[in-house]
Design an enzyme around this catalytic site. Sequence first.
Site, mmCIF file in Angstrom:
data_model
loop_
_atom_site.group_PDB
_atom_site.id
_atom_site.type_symbol
_atom_site.label_atom_id
_atom_site.label_comp_id
_atom_site.label_asym_id
_atom_site.label_seq_id
_atom_site.Cartn_x
_atom_site.Cartn_y
_atom_site.Cartn_z
ATOM 1 C CG HIS A 165 -50.782 -52.832 -10.564
ATOM 2 N ND1 HIS A 165 -51.105 -51.667 -10.148
ATOM 3 C CD2 HIS A 165 -52.038 -53.236 -10.682
ATOM 4 C CE1 HIS A 165 -52.454 -51.238 -10.352
ATOM 5 N NE2 HIS A 165 -53.166 -52.344 -10.621
ATOM 6 C CG ASP A 383 -55.639 -42.048 -32.389
ATOM 7 O OD1 ASP A 383 -54.828 -42.981 -33.205
ATOM 8 O OD2 ASP A 383 -56.456 -41.089 -32.894
#
Length: 455
Positions: A165, A383
């Site tokens: 992170h 995608d």
Amino acid sequence: MAATSLAFVARRGEPELVAPAGPTPHELKRLSDLDDQESLRFYRSVIYFYRGHPSRARADPARVIRQGLAAALVHYYPIAGRLRELPGRMLAVDCTGEGVSFVEADADVALDEFGDTLCPPVPCAGQLLCLPESNSAVVVDRPLLYVQVTRLRCGGFVFGIQVCHNLVDAPGVTQFLQAVGELASGMEAPSVRPVWARELLDARDPPCPNYQHPEYELAADAANDRLRPGGELVHRAFLFGPEELSSLRDQLPPRMRSRCSRFLLLSAFAWRCRTAALGYEPGDEVRFMFVVNARGKRGCPLPEGFYGNALTFGVARTTAGELCSGPLGRAVELIVAAKARVAAADYAQSVADALVLRGRPRFTTAWTYLVTDLTKSNLHEVDLGWGLPVYGGPATTTLATFHIPAAAGGIGPRAKIRVFWTRDSSSRICRTVRAQKWVGCALKNTTPSFHLYRA
């Protein structure tokens, strides 16, 4: 099969390093003061479930994703490096090009067996991710990204990642993953070019915070909070559709109904219910903390393609007594005021200043309800060549409640449970739930944690 009864063991291959597909600069790149927070020293998980597609029947998702990763790392080459700790525990990326950890796996389970609606905590997430989930971790001298691609019996697959992170936030990792998908599909370069520009979120010299930052102030009597570090939480997902939202909105004063956003409405409601369920004393100070994205805000000129941490926190504070006994509209007003404070043009700069002056501390979690709204991110729209995922988002729930997009209308999976209360039927949460005409389910000696979703 019900997702709660699902059990399987993924057959994992040996971890391998995927390096950039071409030459990359070897340099040391310092993180921003916003990146370099103690609270961000952990690996955030994101998981995607994809159905098989007839046109891709012969394509191996592990091979396709591996190639896309290698190509994307040419452009996002710091992710292929290693964090080093400089004097003063400051972090910098050593752009070594060593690569990211990659594991291929197979599981004798079909996508439909994960249940009608996927949401965190994802069933059997430990079999679909490389690392055990934790709110803290050693992040230096190790890969910054761990990837596991698990092929399923039905022809679908699961793409699970865990990323440091300190390097990226949710919009940043989404940008990177979209690049992986684009390059895996044959594009020569990502549609959004990555920009480092971490110096834009550094503290001034000398640091001079313009605002108070209660998110980094120690809470009074933190050791006696009802929630303890490492305490076991029960996680439940809730659907809020048009009828439920309308019912909540009717509890607001007429002047507020048309102006109150979905985020404000649900956050205020959940904050009150959670506070009552935990049984705080009326005089206890409780906090609501929410993540704010500094991208696109006035006075924070972050360029398109910036993929570092641009998150700050807004904080609303009051006493448990005022919150639980007052009207819903009062809780909304407290959060609105907190949002107004963090909307200031120089707020992110002030956060960086405060972090440096205070030694880059962890944000405060005691007496605090933390919410992350992911509904406006494109995290769920990655995608990889198989169309949009059935689910894309956090794999597990840790400190925060997530607002996550859900299919088929409403907020959340198609559950009929709206809120829950503790076992004690005389507790304030029972009275709160009954007064608001919500349905709940009883939990045994557990601590509530809310997870809200939207369409």
